[in-house]
Design a protein around this motif. Structure first.
Motif, PDB file in Angstrom:
ATOM      1  N   ASP A  72       0.835  -1.210   0.000  1.00 51.15           N
ATOM      2  CA  ASP A  72       0.000   0.000   0.000  1.00 51.15           C
ATOM      3  C   ASP A  72       0.865   1.254   0.000  1.00 51.15           C
ATOM      4  O   ASP A  72       0.599   2.212  -0.736  1.00 51.15           O
ATOM      5  CB  ASP A  72      -0.923   0.019   1.220  1.00 51.15           C
ATOM      6  CG  ASP A  72      -2.070  -0.977   1.118  1.00 51.15           C
ATOM      7  OD1 ASP A  72      -2.353  -1.453   0.001  1.00 51.15           O
ATOM      8  OD2 ASP A  72      -2.672  -1.283   2.165  1.00 51.15           O
ATOM      9  N   GLU A  73       1.909   1.248   0.808  1.00 48.42           N
ATOM     10  CA  GLU A  73       2.814   2.400   0.891  1.00 48.42           C
ATOM     11  C   GLU A  73       3.519   2.633  -0.444  1.00 48.42           C
ATOM     12  O   GLU A  73       3.620   3.766  -0.922  1.00 48.42           O
ATOM     13  CB  GLU A  73       3.834   2.182   2.007  1.00 48.42           C
ATOM     14  CG  GLU A  73       4.695   3.394   2.281  1.00 48.42           C
ATOM     15  CD  GLU A  73       5.622   3.182   3.467  1.00 48.42           C
ATOM     16  OE1 GLU A  73       6.771   3.630   3.381  1.00 48.42           O
ATOM     17  OE2 GLU A  73       5.183   2.573   4.465  1.00 48.42           O
ATOM     18  N   ALA A  74       3.997   1.560  -1.070  1.00 48.39           N
ATOM     19  CA  ALA A  74       4.686   1.685  -2.354  1.00 48.39           C
ATOM     20  C   ALA A  74       3.748   2.236  -3.426  1.00 48.39           C
ATOM     21  O   ALA A  74       4.146   3.070  -4.246  1.00 48.39           O
ATOM     22  CB  ALA A  74       5.252   0.334  -2.775  1.00 48.39           C
ATOM     23  N   ILE A  75       2.504   1.784  -3.419  1.00 48.19           N
ATOM     24  CA  ILE A  75       1.527   2.275  -4.401  1.00 48.19           C
ATOM     25  C   ILE A  75       1.242   3.757  -4.162  1.00 48.19           C
ATOM     26  O   ILE A  75       1.222   4.552  -5.105  1.00 48.19           O
ATOM     27  CB  ILE A  75       0.232   1.425  -4.347  1.00 48.19           C
ATOM     28  CG1 ILE A  75       0.510   0.016  -4.875  1.00 48.19           C
ATOM     29  CG2 ILE A  75      -0.892   2.100  -5.127  1.00 48.19           C
ATOM     30  CD1 ILE A  75      -0.619  -0.980  -4.655  1.00 48.19           C
ATOM     31  N   GLN A  76       1.056   4.138  -2.897  1.00 46.59           N
ATOM     32  CA  GLN A  76       0.784   5.539  -2.552  1.00 46.59           C
ATOM     33  C   GLN A  76       1.939   6.443  -2.984  1.00 46.59           C
ATOM     34  O   GLN A  76       1.716   7.582  -3.401  1.00 46.59           O
ATOM     35  CB  GLN A  76       0.564   5.685  -1.050  1.00 46.59           C
ATOM     36  CG  GLN A  76      -0.616   4.913  -0.528  1.00 46.59           C
ATOM     37  CD  GLN A  76      -1.809   5.791  -0.231  1.00 46.59           C
ATOM     38  OE1 GLN A  76      -1.661   6.972   0.002  1.00 46.59           O
ATOM     39  NE2 GLN A  76      -2.982   5.206  -0.263  1.00 46.59           N
ATOM     40  N   GLN A  77       3.160   5.930  -2.875  1.00 51.72           N
ATOM     41  CA  GLN A  77       4.336   6.730  -3.220  1.00 51.72           C
ATOM     42  C   GLN A  77       4.647   6.689  -4.713  1.00 51.72           C
ATOM     43  O   GLN A  77       5.593   7.327  -5.159  1.00 51.72           O
ATOM     44  CB  GLN A  77       5.553   6.237  -2.435  1.00 51.72           C
ATOM     45  CG  GLN A  77       5.434   6.454  -0.951  1.00 51.72           C
ATOM     46  CD  GLN A  77       6.578   5.812  -0.182  1.00 51.72           C
ATOM     47  OE1 GLN A  77       7.419   5.111  -0.745  1.00 51.72           O
ATOM     48  NE2 GLN A  77       6.619   6.070   1.124  1.00 51.72           N
ATOM     49  N   GLY A  78       3.872   5.924  -5.461  1.00 55.19           N
ATOM     50  CA  GLY A  78       4.120   5.808  -6.897  1.00 55.19           C
ATOM     51  C   GLY A  78       5.393   5.053  -7.211  1.00 55.19           C
ATOM     52  O   GLY A  78       6.003   5.278  -8.256  1.00 55.19           O
ATOM     53  N   ILE A  88      -0.816  -7.160 -10.103  1.00 50.44           N
ATOM     54  CA  ILE A  88      -1.562  -7.250  -8.848  1.00 50.44           C
ATOM     55  C   ILE A  88      -3.044  -7.378  -9.168  1.00 50.44           C
ATOM     56  O   ILE A  88      -3.616  -6.519  -9.835  1.00 50.44           O
ATOM     57  CB  ILE A  88      -1.329  -5.995  -7.974  1.00 50.44           C
ATOM     58  CG1 ILE A  88       0.149  -5.831  -7.666  1.00 50.44           C
ATOM     59  CG2 ILE A  88      -2.163  -6.078  -6.698  1.00 50.44           C
ATOM     60  CD1 ILE A  88       0.496  -4.505  -7.015  1.00 50.44           C
ATOM     61  N   ARG A  89      -3.636  -8.450  -8.694  1.00 46.91           N
ATOM     62  CA  ARG A  89      -5.070  -8.652  -8.879  1.00 46.91           C
ATOM     63  C   ARG A  89      -5.778  -8.141  -7.629  1.00 46.91           C
ATOM     64  O   ARG A  89      -5.419  -8.480  -6.518  1.00 46.91           O
ATOM     65  CB  ARG A  89      -5.363 -10.131  -9.063  1.00 46.91           C
ATOM     66  CG  ARG A  89      -6.812 -10.407  -9.372  1.00 46.91           C
ATOM     67  CD  ARG A  89      -7.092 -11.880  -9.592  1.00 46.91           C
ATOM     68  NE  ARG A  89      -6.116 -12.469 -10.471  1.00 46.91           N
ATOM     69  CZ  ARG A  89      -5.671 -13.720 -10.345  1.00 46.91           C
ATOM     70  NH1 ARG A  89      -6.106 -14.490  -9.401  1.00 46.91           N
ATOM     71  NH2 ARG A  89      -4.781 -14.201 -11.177  1.00 46.91           N
ATOM     72  N   VAL A  90      -6.767  -7.334  -7.837  1.00 46.25           N
ATOM     73  CA  VAL A  90      -7.532  -6.791  -6.711  1.00 46.25           C
ATOM     74  C   VAL A  90      -8.846  -7.563  -6.623  1.00 46.25           C
ATOM     75  O   VAL A  90      -9.556  -7.713  -7.609  1.00 46.25           O
ATOM     76  CB  VAL A  90      -7.829  -5.283  -6.896  1.00 46.25           C
ATOM     77  CG1 VAL A  90      -8.690  -4.762  -5.769  1.00 46.25           C
ATOM     78  CG2 VAL A  90      -6.532  -4.502  -6.995  1.00 46.25           C
ATOM     79  N   LYS A  91      -9.131  -8.056  -5.450  1.00 45.08           N
ATOM     80  CA  LYS A  91     -10.389  -8.769  -5.217  1.00 45.08           C
ATOM     81  C   LYS A  91     -11.221  -7.933  -4.264  1.00 45.08           C
ATOM     82  O   LYS A  91     -10.817  -7.657  -3.146  1.00 45.08           O
ATOM     83  CB  LYS A  91     -10.110 -10.137  -4.604  1.00 45.08           C
ATOM     84  CG  LYS A  91     -11.352 -10.936  -4.344  1.00 45.08           C
ATOM     85  CD  LYS A  91     -11.025 -12.273  -3.718  1.00 45.08           C
ATOM     86  CE  LYS A  91     -12.284 -13.015  -3.370  1.00 45.08           C
ATOM     87  NZ  LYS A  91     -12.018 -14.231  -2.618  1.00 45.08           N
ATOM     88  N   TYR A  92     -12.372  -7.520  -4.726  1.00 43.74           N
ATOM     89  CA  TYR A  92     -13.240  -6.694  -3.901  1.00 43.74           C
ATOM     90  C   TYR A  92     -13.915  -7.569  -2.850  1.00 43.74           C
ATOM     91  O   TYR A  92     -14.357  -8.664  -3.133  1.00 43.74           O
ATOM     92  CB  TYR A  92     -14.278  -5.973  -4.748  1.00 43.74           C
ATOM     93  CG  TYR A  92     -13.643  -4.991  -5.701  1.00 43.74           C
ATOM     94  CD1 TYR A  92     -13.143  -3.797  -5.220  1.00 43.74           C
ATOM     95  CD2 TYR A  92     -13.515  -5.273  -7.049  1.00 43.74           C
ATOM     96  CE1 TYR A  92     -12.542  -2.888  -6.075  1.00 43.74           C
ATOM     97  CE2 TYR A  92     -12.912  -4.375  -7.909  1.00 43.74           C
ATOM     98  CZ  TYR A  92     -12.428  -3.186  -7.416  1.00 43.74           C
ATOM     99  OH  TYR A  92     -11.828  -2.304  -8.256  1.00 43.74           O
ATOM    100  N   GLU A  93     -13.969  -7.040  -1.663  1.00 46.11           N
ATOM    101  CA  GLU A  93     -14.537  -7.761  -0.540  1.00 46.11           C
ATOM    102  C   GLU A  93     -15.437  -6.809   0.236  1.00 46.11           C
ATOM    103  O   GLU A  93     -15.088  -5.664   0.456  1.00 46.11           O
ATOM    104  CB  GLU A  93     -13.383  -8.249   0.347  1.00 46.11           C
ATOM    105  CG  GLU A  93     -13.779  -9.204   1.421  1.00 46.11           C
ATOM    106  CD  GLU A  93     -12.546  -9.694   2.174  1.00 46.11           C
ATOM    107  OE1 GLU A  93     -12.619  -9.727   3.407  1.00 46.11           O
ATOM    108  OE2 GLU A  93     -11.536 -10.010   1.541  1.00 46.11           O
TER     109      GLU A  93
END
Length: 128
Positions: A72-78, A88-93
């Motif tokens: 999450d941190e890496a994604i936020q920091q680009g 990365i597969r996102v599974k909605y829950e």
């Protein structure tokens, strides 16, 4: 049905639960031992061998799990490229606690995408 008969069925069910746990543990130990003896443990994929009059097939895999906080941190920091993000597969829950607190309009909006089916009921028994 009498309370005594029901109590006997509950006790029988609990004995089965305990036995299943024992059998699952025993099966896991036997499986690991057989696979180790037939193939070792340093492999990935499907392997087969004949032992007597049976063919033993082992399927070895790897489990990949993200460190969610670090990701999450890496994604936020680009810090990840678009290509990396495609891996990365996102599974909605559904967050049931939040869902239960939504207003009617938001609940109805989400309900369009939900399939709601009964889950397997659980049974807990403890001494009175």
């Amino acid at each position: 049905m009498s309370e005594l008969a029901l109590e006997a069925r509950i006790e029988a069910q609990q004995r089965l639960v305990d036995r299943i746990k024992e059998l699952q543990k025993e099966e896991k130990e036997l499986r690991a031992g057989i696979l180790e003896e037939c193939f070792g443990m340093d492999t990935v994929g499907t392997v087969k061998t004949q032992v007597g009059n049976v063919i033993v097939t082992g399927e070895y895999g790897l489990t990949y799990k993200f460190n969610q906080e670090a990701l999450d941190e890496a994604i936020q920091q680009g810090a990840l490229s678009e290509n990396a993000l495609n891996g990365i597969r996102v599974k909605y829950e559904l967050d049931k606690k939040v869902y239960d607190q939504l207003n009617e309009e938001d609940t109805e909006a989400l309900n369009e995408f939900l399939t709601i089916t009964p889950s397997l009921p659980s049974l807990k028994v403890k001494a009175a």
